[in-house]
Every structure is written in structure tokens, then in C-alpha cells.
Design an enzyme around this catalytic site. Structure first.
Site, short mmCIF file in Angstrom:
data_model
loop_
_atom_site.label_atom_id
_atom_site.label_comp_id
_atom_site.label_asym_id
_atom_site.label_seq_id
_atom_site.Cartn_x
_atom_site.Cartn_y
_atom_site.Cartn_z
N GLU A 34 -6.09 -8.31 -0.57
CA GLU A 34 -6.86 -7.65 0.68
C GLU A 34 -8.29 -7.22 0.62
O GLU A 34 -8.38 -6.75 -0.50
CB GLU A 34 -6.17 -6.62 1.49
CG GLU A 34 -4.79 -6.91 2.36
CD GLU A 34 -4.35 -5.80 2.87
OE1 GLU A 34 -5.10 -4.71 3.49
OE2 GLU A 34 -3.02 -5.52 3.07
N GLU B 189 0.80 -1.30 0.02
CA GLU B 189 0.10 -0.19 0.23
C GLU B 189 0.71 1.34 0.14
O GLU B 189 0.46 2.27 0.76
CB GLU B 189 -0.86 -0.09 1.29
CG GLU B 189 -2.24 -0.93 0.99
CD GLU B 189 -3.02 -1.05 2.15
OE1 GLU B 189 -4.06 -1.80 1.83
OE2 GLU B 189 -2.90 -0.49 3.06
#
Length: 579
Positions: A487, A398
């Protein structure tokens, strides 16, 4: 490397412990030895061993005495830490022997001040004070760029190991699913040696192949051959072998090491991931090494339970979110046939919470920062490069990769991984979706989505629809690249129920997971689904967390939520091989 030949002194157990809140330890020379009534257990993080230590960040000191038998005199002594930090400085008998930055990779120091046939003292200074230049970065304990608790301490096992002055320093192995085999062996000695190589079965009970190579020059020795009849490693049949390296001088064995290996080939082509020539689908989780009281240390019994639970649910893979896991953790992945995406501690989920956009661009443009990241990655690859379970590297998690300087950093890091290990594909977990500027720099696109939780909250159908639209746009931009959803999930408080499903209930979490899995598993360009998370884990304190991130389908102590049952039914309908 493993060895039954090298003498070893474990340093697990109770150590003296002392907080250094006033930073007087260096000035008062605690490294020579200190007095303290406090005890701590190693391996384990310090935080939950005593409530008074829980929220502490800064410097703490460890001390332990150990005995070295006189019969070991003449051997080289090494102290090895499987994981400690964030920063560690080490003294033995008052002599400084080395320092290391980073909590999650193994490091070792030579010890020239050992007293043989006598007691010795080791002192370790640990500093886990957060910094924006650390990996991963933070400003303070509860203001971080990552969503997991910032533990401190000697998290993993520590031990002394003794080698001869002639020893094997490193072994690199590439074993293909077709039986092809290449190895390079780094040998340290002051004279030429004989090298004995052996391939043995998983139990080290049968020698399948053996060869002695005479008069080898110390340094890097390369060897290549093909083994006929070996059975390849795969999730359905995780066949393991042991490759044994021994070195001799004048007919006397000077060292013996071995690596557990599996013969397997991983490649990416035509929008698929191939394992041993067959397209594979990754079903599994993001995980964390986190457990009550132990902190970042995962006891073997906990790991055994985790792997049986993952097998029971139909999983075949996981990502080491967001740092490399312990040797024991990866041992079980090799053993149980789990495919692993290995990730370094380059986690930037909340980078915009601690730095401005301009500051982020400056940090990621810094050559000093890249050099530090390179060192972390080099250590990780060296430690885990021979494991059959590790099928892919995740460059980072991320990152703010809608910023050009960050995208360039990812490009450089992806090239570094290929330079260090060209045998494995690369990816990184993106949460910037269609705005991401770095998706083209890696082999596999990995996407994190929480539509229906952090946005479109309370409306799973709409969240799923928006997510799917963005995923399809990314596929159209990169039709040749396979996509993994690395995710997705929702928080659920164990025992909280709601009809109709509402946020934080077990029903809402189960419904969101079901919705994502059902629509994504029908897209042939999606080759993997990883739930966030396997189990609840501790986080920094903030208004979005109730001590834990509760997106686990199991509680922190491994009790199932409703989503565990739902996911088991879904995963078991998705085969590992999708041909």
C-alpha cells in the site's frame, strides 16, 4: 465447484424486508413469516438502497417465497449463500436450518423441509451490529479497526441447489506448471461408485483426457498423474482448462461437477517470487468491493470495467483487501491472468482506536479468538484453493504486530495456512515498519507506507526518503525475503488541481505515486508495488474522510484521475517477468 448437472433455483430479486430496531422479531416469531411494505433487492447491501437504512446497524429480516417443482422430489436440497452478514440465521418453512458468522465466505445448509410441487418460504435474519471480537473488529458503525464501510445484508448471490443422495462434496486440485496434477475428491454415497475424470479445454468443447475408475469407496479419493502438452497459466498467457468429476452407480450418472484450473507453480527463493520458474514482479492495487447503491455487491458489468481498466493501466495483480472477494471477481482474475494475494477479513488498521494495548494483547492471546479466525481462514481456503490466480495468502492486514502477543498470533496463523495449503507462500501487510516483530514468520514481506501523507505531509521528497531508508533497513534484516510494497498513495479529490502540487489535489496524488514507484522499482529486492487504491470507496465517518477514502486513482464510479495516466506510463515500463 461449478456444475451444469445440478438443478438450481436462483433467489436473486426482490425480497420483503423489515428492520428490527426493537429486537422483537425472535419473540414474535418473524421466522415463520412477517408482513412488511418494504422491499429490498438481493444481492446488494441494504445501506444505500434506502437513505433511511444507510446508517443502521443491528438486526434486519429478509423473506421470499419460491416454488420447487415436484420433479425434484427425492433429491437433497441445499441453500447456498455466497456472502451475507455479518451474522446470518436461516429458516425455511418455519424450520431453522442454520447460522453463519462472517460476510465474505460462501456457506450452505441442507434443507430437509422443502415442499415439492408447492411454494416455500425462506426467512433470513441478518445482524451486523459491530463487536470488537468480530472479524474485522469494531465498536460501532463509525468507530472501527478498519477503514471501509460496515455494510449489512445479503451482499452476494443466493440460490438453492439440488443433488442426488450420491454426490461430490469437495474437490481439491494442485496443478503444476510442469503438467503435474494431484487431486483429492470427497464423495458422499451409501455404496461404492464409479468415478469418471476428464480434462477438458477452456470452453468445455474438447475432451483432452478421460478415465473411468471403477468400484471406488465413498470418502476421500486421491488421484495423481502428469498431463503432457498442457500450456501453463501466467499473466501473459492465462491458459485455463476444466477438470470434470462425475460419479456413477449402475451406469447412471449421479453427480457431475467441474473446476476451472490453470497449470502453474509458485515458489519463493533467493529473495524472488517465481511463477513457473521465472521471477515475477507484481504491479497492481489494493481494491475494495464497493460501488454506489450496491454496497458490497459488485455487479458483473462493474467487474468487467474494472478488469479492462486494470489491464489498460498495465497492472497484473491485486490483493483482496481486506476480505476474500466474490466468486465472479476471482473468475475474472483467472480469466484475465491477474495474480491475486488472497486475504481474510483479519483487518486491524486502527485497532488502537478501539482497544488499549493491554486489551489487544489479551484478545490476540485468546484461544477462542484464534479458533474463530481459524474457522474464517478454513472457509476461505476451501472456497478458493483451486484458483490459478491465487498465488499467495496474506495472513492479515496492518496488525499491531509490534506487540509480542500479536506477533505470536500471526506466527500461528501463518502455520495454519501452510497446514491447509502448503502450495502457496504467505505474507501479511505490515504498517509497523522496522518495529514489526512478525516479519520473519512469513515467506514474503509486505509493507504499507504513507510517508508523505499521514506523516511528512506536504513533503513528498522527504516522505519518500524516510520510507526508503526504513525499507532498506528491513531488507538488511531479512535479505533472503522478497519485499512487496502493498500500500502507498494519497487522497485526491476528483477535479481538484494545484500548481504546485498540494495535498488532496490530483497533482499531489500523482506526484507521490510517481516518486514511490520510481525509487522502489530500482531496488532489486522489491518484487511488487500495489497502489492504494484502485478506486475511491466508502468509509466510516471521521474527520479524515469526506464520506469516501479518496486514494483511488479512479473515482468511485470509475472515472480517472491524473494519477491513472501517470501510473500507466510507469507500470508499462516495468515488465511482468524480471529475468
Amino acid at each position: 465447484m461449478k456444475s451444469w448437472f445440478r438443478p438450481r433455483i436462483p433467489l436473486d430479486g426482490f425480497w420483503k424486508f423489515k428492520m428490527d430496531r426493537e429486537l422483537v422479531g425472535d419473540r414474535e416469531e418473524w421466522y415463520r413469516g412477517f408482513s412488511s411494505a418494504d422491499l429490498i433487492y438481493v444481492p446488494s447491501s441494504w445501506n444505500e438502497q434506502n437513505p433511511e437504512w444507510d446508517q443502521f446497524t443491528g438486526v434486519a429480516w429478509y423473506q421470499r417465497d419460491f416454488y420447487v417443482d415436484g420433479s425434484l422430489k427425492g433429491k437433497l436440497a441445499w441453500i447456498i449463500f455466497d456472502g451475507a452478514g455479518y451474522r446470518a440465521r436461516v429458516w425455511v418453512n418455519g424450520n431453522f436450518i442454520g447460522e453463519h458468522e462472517g460476510s465474505f465466505t460462501q456457506f450452505r445448509f441442507g434443507v430437509g423441509s422443502i415442499k415439492y410441487g408447492d411454494l416455500n418460504r425462506i426467512v433470513v435474519r441478518i445482524d451486523n451490529k459491530p463487536s470488537v471480537s468480530d472479524l474485522p473488529p469494531a465498536r460501532e458503525l463509525n468507530v472501527t479497526a478498519f477503514d471501509f464501510f460496515h455494510y449489512g445484508g445479503i451482499h452476494r448471490p443466493t440460490y438453492l441447489e439440488f443433488t442426488d443422495t450420491c454426490y461430490v462434496d469437495d474437490v481439491t486440485i494442485n496443478a503444476g506448471g510442469d503438467g503435474s496434477f494431484k487431486t483429492s475428491i470427497d464423495i458422499v454415497c451409501n455404496r461404492r461408485v464409479d468415478v469418471k475424470l476428464a480434462l477438458m479445454d477452456k470452453e468445455l468443447s474438447e475432451v483432452l483426457f478421460e478415465e473411468m475408475i471403477r468400484d471406488v469407496e465413498p470418502g476421500r479419493f486421491r488421484y495423481e498423474r502428469r498431463f503432457n502438452g498442457v500450456r501453463p497459466w501466467s499473466p501473459e498467457d492465462p491458459n485455463l482448462y476444466n477438470f470434470v468429476v462425475e460419479i456413477y452407480t449402475d451406469g447412471v450418472m449421479r453427480d457431475s461437477v467441474y473446476e476451472r484450473i490453470g497449470f502453474r507453480t509458485i515458489e519463493v527463493r533467493g529473495g524472488k517470487i517465481y511463477l513457473n520458474g521465472r521471477p515475477v514482479f507484481l504491479k497492481g492495487f489494493g481494491r475494495h468491493e464497493d460501488f454506489p447503491v450496491l454496497g458490497k455487491y459488485m455487479h458483473g458489468a462493474v467487474l468487467i470495467r474494472d478488469f479492462y481498466l486494470m489491464k489498460k493501466i498495465g497492472a497484473n495483480s491485486f490483493r483482496t483487501t481486506h476480505y476474500p472477494y466474490s466468486n465472479e471477481h476471482l473468475d475474472l482474475a483467472d480469466e484475465f491472468g491477474f495474480m491475486v494475494i488472497l486475504e481474510p477479513p483479519l483487518c486491524y488498521s486502527g485497532m488502537d482506536r478501539i482497544l488499549s494495548r493491554e486489551e489487544i494483547a489479551k484478545l490476540f492471546s485468546s484461544e477462542e479468538y484464534f479458533t474463530k479466525a481459524r474457522r474464517f481462514v478454513e472457509e476461505m481456503v476451501k472456497q478458493y484453493k483451486n484458483r490459478p490466480s491465487v498465488i499467495m495468502y496474506s495472513v492479515t492486514n496492518e496488525p499491531p504486530s509490534d506487540i509480542p502477543e500479536v506477533a505470536e498470533f500471526i506466527k500461528r496463523m501463518a502455520h495454519l495456512f501452510k497446514e491447509l495449503d502448503p502450495s502457496r507462500p504467505t505474507t501479511f501487510a505490515s504498517h509497523r515498519s522496522i518495529r514489526d516483530l512478525a516479519l520473519g514468520h512469513v515467506d514474503v514481506i509486505s509493507l504499507n507506507y504513507y510517508r508523505g501523507w499521514y506523516s511528512e505531509w506536504g513533503d513528498i521528497a522527504r516522505g519518500t526518503e524516510v520510507m526508503l531508508k526504513e525499507v532498506e533497513q528491513i531488507h538488511q534484516r531479512f535479505p533472503e525475503k522478497p519485499i512487496i510494497i502493498t500500500e502507498f498513495g494519497a487522497d485526491a479529490y476528483l477535479g481538484l488541481h494545484s500548481d504546485p502540487p498540494q495535498m488532496w489535489s490530483e497533482e499531489y496524488q500523482a506526484e507521490m505515486i510517481r516518486s514511490y514507484v520510481e525509487v522502489l522499482s530500482k531496488r532489486d529486492y522489491v518484487v511488487g508495488l500495489h497502489i492504494w487504491n484502485f478506486a475511491d470507496f466508502r468509509t466510516p465517518q471521521n474527520p479524515l474522510r469526506t464520506i469516501l477514502n479518496r486514494k483511488g486513482i479512479y473515482s468511485r464510479d470509475r472515472q480517472p484521475k491524473l494519477s491513472a495516466l501517470i501510473l500507466s506510463k510507469l507500470f508499462k515500463n516495468i515488465p511482468t517477468f524480471i529475468e
